[in-house]
Design an enzyme around this catalytic site. Structure first.
Site, short mmCIF file in Angstrom:
data_model
loop_
_atom_site.label_atom_id
_atom_site.label_comp_id
_atom_site.label_asym_id
_atom_site.label_seq_id
_atom_site.Cartn_x
_atom_site.Cartn_y
_atom_site.Cartn_z
N HIS A 190 0.81 -1.16 0.15
CA HIS A 190 0.10 0.04 0.13
C HIS A 190 0.89 1.35 0.08
O HIS A 190 0.37 2.39 -0.48
CB HIS A 190 -0.98 0.05 1.15
CG HIS A 190 -2.03 -1.04 1.18
ND1 HIS A 190 -1.66 -2.25 1.54
CD2 HIS A 190 -3.42 -1.01 1.01
CE1 HIS A 190 -2.70 -3.08 1.55
NE2 HIS A 190 -3.70 -2.19 1.08
N ASP A 214 -5.04 -6.39 -7.22
CA ASP A 214 -5.37 -5.81 -6.24
C ASP A 214 -5.62 -4.16 -6.38
O ASP A 214 -5.37 -3.90 -7.69
CB ASP A 214 -4.36 -5.86 -5.14
CG ASP A 214 -4.27 -5.66 -3.62
OD1 ASP A 214 -5.32 -5.11 -3.28
OD2 ASP A 214 -3.64 -6.19 -2.79
#
Length: 567
Positions: free
Chosen positions: A209, A282
């Site tokens: 992330h 993702d």
């Protein structure tokens, strides 16, 4: 599901794919079906409605920001599906991260199951099936038909900031077995299971992330460890596999993360491993992608690489821009319509197989909270299963004589930390409404409790040690101590004071590495209220601690240690 039944479903899916006629579909409609988009708020926004009506997006992604209660979720999902039906587009994937434990968007009014590591600590493969199947039943009753679970990463790196207790453990074989049970549980509830994060996110110390991680192991080691659970998932006919934003030099000589690598998604996953299901990315707004490649262009690269679904979870400007970039890529010849067709056929075939059809959606959306299945969401039957699985996970790693159970007559101090998100995957995780001290008090125990914010703990260690001098029993609740080392300092200072603190790790069992001399140590793998209640029951001698460590704690304790049966 028996292997024969699974293979028949796969064959049926391939036949349906061949029969799907896309001759009247526009390029934009095909592109739309390959996108899952997020939105803000607890009802459909103008932007998400426009994306459904005008761009035929394949589905939406729900986060905690979209959830108020189970009634609202069911009604919102029905409204989204009716928008799709009324606009003449395909029924929607409505997707969510509901792994259980620490990563769950739905937490109130549902039977929130323990997470993977807690399930693994309990020791029974059937538990993974039961937890996933009940989760699937409840998701489906709320109108959710795609779950980004299970996590099949093998967590063999104690410093991993993003996986940890989301993994079933450090054994690739065990992760594979439990993962297959979870897949079976979800898919038998008619919810798409998503094995993630391919080829494996367990041995990283960087959160994708935030940046681009790299796994440098050779192919042989990756096959033996990281890929092993995914091979089991493929054999089990998992509906979908999610790619990781991780660079694997063993498979990709150019510095491309798996999500953007044709060598990984097509060469390895499709061709070498023979996977025929859905490949999804993702979220493309994560920094590993956004800062290195740009979200919009990376969406094109991911489909070039072989992805069927691209996740765009947050910004509408990026969602619209990605659509235009994909249209331009087709018009320029960079992407062929045949490439789009292959993905859209797979997606539509899976929607048909999982009952995401116009007729089924219309029937459920007409009265989304009136079904028997909705009435069972969060009910006593499901809650009892969650409680039993939680209590089975409590792991007593060590306990010096005389420390447990807590003595009612001895003044007791509970020192706890206010849990905080270590990774963005926790989505602004807030402290649970129950503290460990609160759970103990609810069972009738008397004690003093201090709860300190993690970021403030370093400046309060001296005061807490002074406070502890007057107490005969001290319980310290830790949370990801490796990332907040003041917790280890607090335990060591208490030991230096002559106290014998009982340490309860509220998340990563690796916390013991920060205080290896702790006289008593209990791991519960998550700080959700149910786990805290289970820990409190064991501290008071009301239940045993049958759990066994799914991971090794350095050289102190190996995986499989535990199973304390004495109350």
């Amino acid at each position: 599901m028996a292997q024969g039944s699974s293979m028949r479903n796969s064959s049926i899916g391939r036949m349906v794919e061949k029969e799907i006629d896309l001759s009247k579909w526009t390029c934009r409609q095909k592109i739309g079906q390959m996108l899952l988009c997020g939105f803000d708020g607890t009802e459909p926004t103008d932007d998400i409605v426009r994306l459904i009506q005008e761009h035929s997006i394949g589905g939406v992604i729900l986060f905690a920001r979209n959830i108020r209660n189970k009634e609202q979720v069911a009604q919102m999902n029905a409204a989204l599906q009716l928008t799709a039906l009324e606009s003449g587009t395909e029924p929607l994937w409505i997707s969510i991260d509901q792994e259980g434990g620490m990563v769950a968007r739905l937490t109130e009014g549902v039977a929130l199951m323990p997470g993977n590591m807690a399930i693994a600590a309990g020791g029974m493969e059937s538990a993974a099936y039961r937890a996933a199947n009940i989760t699937g039943q409840e998701l489906r009753a709320l109108g959710i038909n795609l779950n980004f679970a299970p996590d099949l990463d093998v967590n063999n790196n104690p410093n991993n900031p993003v996986i940890g207790v989301r993994s079933f453990g450090e054994s690739a074989e065990r992760v594979g077995k439990l993962g297959v049970e979870a897949i079976r549980g979800l898919q038998e509830a008619q919810v798409v299971a998503t094995a993630k994060h391919f080829p494996g996110h367990g041995d990283t110390d960087v959160d994708s992330h935030l940046d681009l991680p790299t796994i440098t192991h050779p192919r042989e080691r990756i096959y033996e460890v990281e890929l092993a659970p995914f091979l089991k998932a493929i054999e089990a006919e998992v509906d979908a596999i999610m790619s990781s934003h991780i660079y694997f030099p063993a498979f990709e000589p150019d510095k491309l993360p798996a999500t953007l690598s044709k060598r990984v998604l097509t060469g390895l996953l499709r061709e070498e491993l023979g996977y025929e299901g859905i490949i999804m990315t993702d979220c493309m707004e994560m920094n590993a992608i956004a800062e290195h490649y740009g979200t919009v262009q990376a969406a094109v690269m991911a489909i070039e690489a072989g992805a069927d679904i691209v996740l765009l979870s947050h910004r509408h400007d990026l969602q619209y821009a990605a659509i235009e970039a994909l249209v331009e890529a087709v018009e320029s010849g960079r992407l062929s319509e045949a490439r789009l067709d292959a993905s859209v056929r797979r997606l539509l075939a899976l929607k048909a197989r999982r009952g995401v059809t116009a007729a089924a959606v219309a029937a459920s959306a007409a009265a989304p909270t009136a079904s028997e299945a909705f009435a069972r969401v969060g009910g006593s039957e499901h809650a009892q299963v969650a409680r039993a699985l939680s209590e089975a996970s409590v792991t007593r790693v060590r306990a010096e004589a005389g420390l447990l159970p807590l003595a009612a007559s001895v003044p007791t101090l509970v020192l706890g930390v206010q849990p905080a998100a270590v990774s963005q995957v926790d989505e602004a995780y807030a402290a649970a409404p129950t503290t460990l001290g609160g759970a103990l008090r609810a069972l009738g125990a008397a004690m003093e409790e201090r709860v300190i914010a993690l970021d403030a703990l370093a400046g309060q260690v001296d005061g807490l040690v002074s406070l502890a001098a007057d107490y005969g029993q001290i319980v310290v609740a830790t949370y990801n101590a490796a990332f907040h080392p003041a917790q280890g300092e607090l335990v060591r200072r208490l030991i230096d004071l002559g106290k014998r603190p009982i340490v309860v790790a509220l998340r990563n069992p690796y916390d013991l590495l920060q205080c290896p001399d702790a006289p008593a140590y209990i791991a519960i793998y998550e700080s959700r209220p149910l786990a805290l209640q289970s820990a409190a029951k064991h501290l008071l001698g009301l239940i045993p601690a049958p759990g066994k460590l799914p991971v090794s704690i350095g050289d102190l304790y190996c995986a499989g240690h535990g199973g304390e049966l004495e109350c």
